[in-house]
Design a protein around this motif. Structure first.
Motif, PDB file in Angstrom:
ATOM      1  N   GLY A 105       0.597  -1.216  -0.061  1.00 45.30           N
ATOM      2  CA  GLY A 105      -0.189  -0.049  -0.046  1.00 45.30           C
ATOM      3  C   GLY A 105       0.811   1.138   0.198  1.00 45.30           C
ATOM      4  O   GLY A 105       2.058   1.255  -0.097  1.00 45.30           O
ATOM      5  N   ARG A 106       0.160   2.286   0.025  1.00 42.83           N
ATOM      6  CA  ARG A 106       1.073   3.837  -0.066  1.00 42.83           C
ATOM      7  C   ARG A 106       1.276   4.216   1.545  1.00 42.83           C
ATOM      8  O   ARG A 106       0.378   4.210   2.466  1.00 42.83           O
ATOM      9  N   LEU A 107       2.537   4.360   1.859  1.00 34.53           N
ATOM     10  CA  LEU A 107       2.939   4.511   3.135  1.00 34.53           C
ATOM     11  C   LEU A 107       3.187   6.111   3.023  1.00 34.53           C
ATOM     12  O   LEU A 107       4.168   6.830   2.106  1.00 34.53           O
ATOM     13  N   GLY A 108       2.642   7.001   4.004  1.00 34.59           N
ATOM     14  CA  GLY A 108       2.982   8.347   4.160  1.00 34.59           C
ATOM     15  C   GLY A 108       3.779   8.183   5.329  1.00 34.59           C
ATOM     16  O   GLY A 108       3.500   7.896   6.464  1.00 34.59           O
ATOM     17  N   LEU A 151      -1.515  15.592   8.129  1.00 36.59           N
ATOM     18  CA  LEU A 151      -2.739  15.935   7.519  1.00 36.59           C
ATOM     19  C   LEU A 151      -2.497  15.986   6.085  1.00 36.59           C
ATOM     20  O   LEU A 151      -3.677  16.033   5.315  1.00 36.59           O
ATOM     21  N   SER A 152      -1.406  16.396   5.584  1.00 38.03           N
ATOM     22  CA  SER A 152      -1.243  16.532   4.226  1.00 38.03           C
ATOM     23  C   SER A 152      -1.272  15.296   3.234  1.00 38.03           C
ATOM     24  O   SER A 152      -1.260  15.325   1.880  1.00 38.03           O
ATOM     25  N   ALA A 157      -1.472   4.076   4.823  1.00 41.25           N
ATOM     26  CA  ALA A 157      -0.748   4.016   6.677  1.00 41.25           C
ATOM     27  C   ALA A 157       0.301   5.247   6.469  1.00 41.25           C
ATOM     28  O   ALA A 157       0.847   5.511   5.902  1.00 41.25           O
ATOM     29  N   LEU A 158       0.037   5.893   7.854  1.00 33.10           N
ATOM     30  CA  LEU A 158       0.861   7.242   8.093  1.00 33.10           C
ATOM     31  C   LEU A 158       1.619   6.702   9.176  1.00 33.10           C
ATOM     32  O   LEU A 158       1.212   6.292  10.493  1.00 33.10           O
ATOM     33  N   ALA A 194      -3.897  13.432  13.657  1.00 33.25           N
ATOM     34  CA  ALA A 194      -4.087  12.921  12.194  1.00 33.25           C
ATOM     35  C   ALA A 194      -4.244  11.363  12.483  1.00 33.25           C
ATOM     36  O   ALA A 194      -3.951  10.826  13.615  1.00 33.25           O
ATOM     37  N   PRO A 195      -4.707  10.569  11.446  1.00 31.51           N
ATOM     38  CA  PRO A 195      -4.963   9.237  11.746  1.00 31.51           C
ATOM     39  C   PRO A 195      -3.612   8.398  11.659  1.00 31.51           C
ATOM     40  O   PRO A 195      -3.237   7.386  10.619  1.00 31.51           O
TER      41      PRO A 195
END
Ligand SMILES: [Fe+2]
Ligand SMILES: [Fe+2]
Length: 241
Positions: A105-108, A151-152, A157-158, A194-195
């Protein structure tokens, strides 16, 4: 699907340390999607030490993302240090974030060095001398920058990456008297705004590995003297233990 995050902080690299981490780092592509560095890459923040960091942590088979630590500021060569790291392909975050496409998945990742200030009931306040107000303003601005960066990001997954600690839990083992210089509650508030799935930090060499923000986000102190290995690996997308 699982995103695998390797992390370590406080590697404090100079000429003497080059080569010490490399054998374990060479194995990263087999066990992690990314390596996060939680600051204090160098001993004194010189350009020469940054070149040592680039030799040790550059050219790995996975992306490397870092924040700087207080040691990396010591010699007032931050722009040179950042340039050397970025030339080696290492992403340096400071109130900014990045998103990686991983198999799971996309990891932030949002990162900031952070600052001291202390924790609820035992913290610096915005009162009195200009030096004190300046200190607390730095704390506040750093936490606000982390919140904005978190938040940006549009991701699955953050992760929050800081040098200073966002909670006191992971400082256990350090003298109570220096807690205000090891982290601040405002970073924890930013993480909780943030999440965030996971918060990683360093700086507290004598601290403890595990903690939790007031909002329930898992915090891990990945300072090398705490984890006592080249890096720890965290799996997002399954229950963390
Ligand atoms: Fe350190
Ligand atoms: Fe530090």
């Amino acid at each position: 699907m699982v995103i695998r995050i390797a992390a370590v902080g406080d590697v404090h690299v100079d000429e003497d340390v080059v080569g010490r981490f490399r054998p374990a780092l060479e194995e990263l592509p087999d066990c992690a999607d990314v390596l996060l560095l939680a600051g204090d890459l160098t001993r004194h923040g010189t350009e020469a030490e940054a070149r040592c960091v680039a030799r040790e942590f550059g050219g790995l088979g996975v992306p490397v993302i870092t924040v700087l630590g207080n040691h990396d500021h010591q010699c007032d060569q931050v722009p040179q240090v950042v340039k050397v790291l970025e030339d080696a392909g290492i992403t340096v975050l400071e109130g900014t974030g990045t998103v990686l496409e991983c198999a799971g998945g996309r990891l932030g990742v949002a990162g900031v060095k952070g600052f001291g200030g202390g924790f609820a009931g035992r913290c610096a306040s915005d009162f009195g001398e200009p030096e004190m107000k300046s200190f607390v303003r730095t704390t506040r601005e750093s936490a606000d920058a982390l919140a904005s960066a978190l938040l940006s990001l549009d991701c699955d997954a953050l992760v929050a990456l800081t040098h200073y600690a966002p909670v006191p839990d992971t400082l256990a083992g350090e003298p109570l008297e220096i807690y205000p210089f090891l982290g601040c509650y405002q970073l924890g508030q930013a993480i909780d705004s943030a999440p965030t799935a996971l918060a990683l930090h360093g700086h507290a060499h004598h601290g403890t590995e595990r903690g939790t923000t007031p909002g329930g986000v898992r915090v891990r102190n990945v300072a090398h003297p705490v984890i006592k290995q080249a890096y720890s690996v965290f799996h997002l997308g399954e229950q963390l233990d």
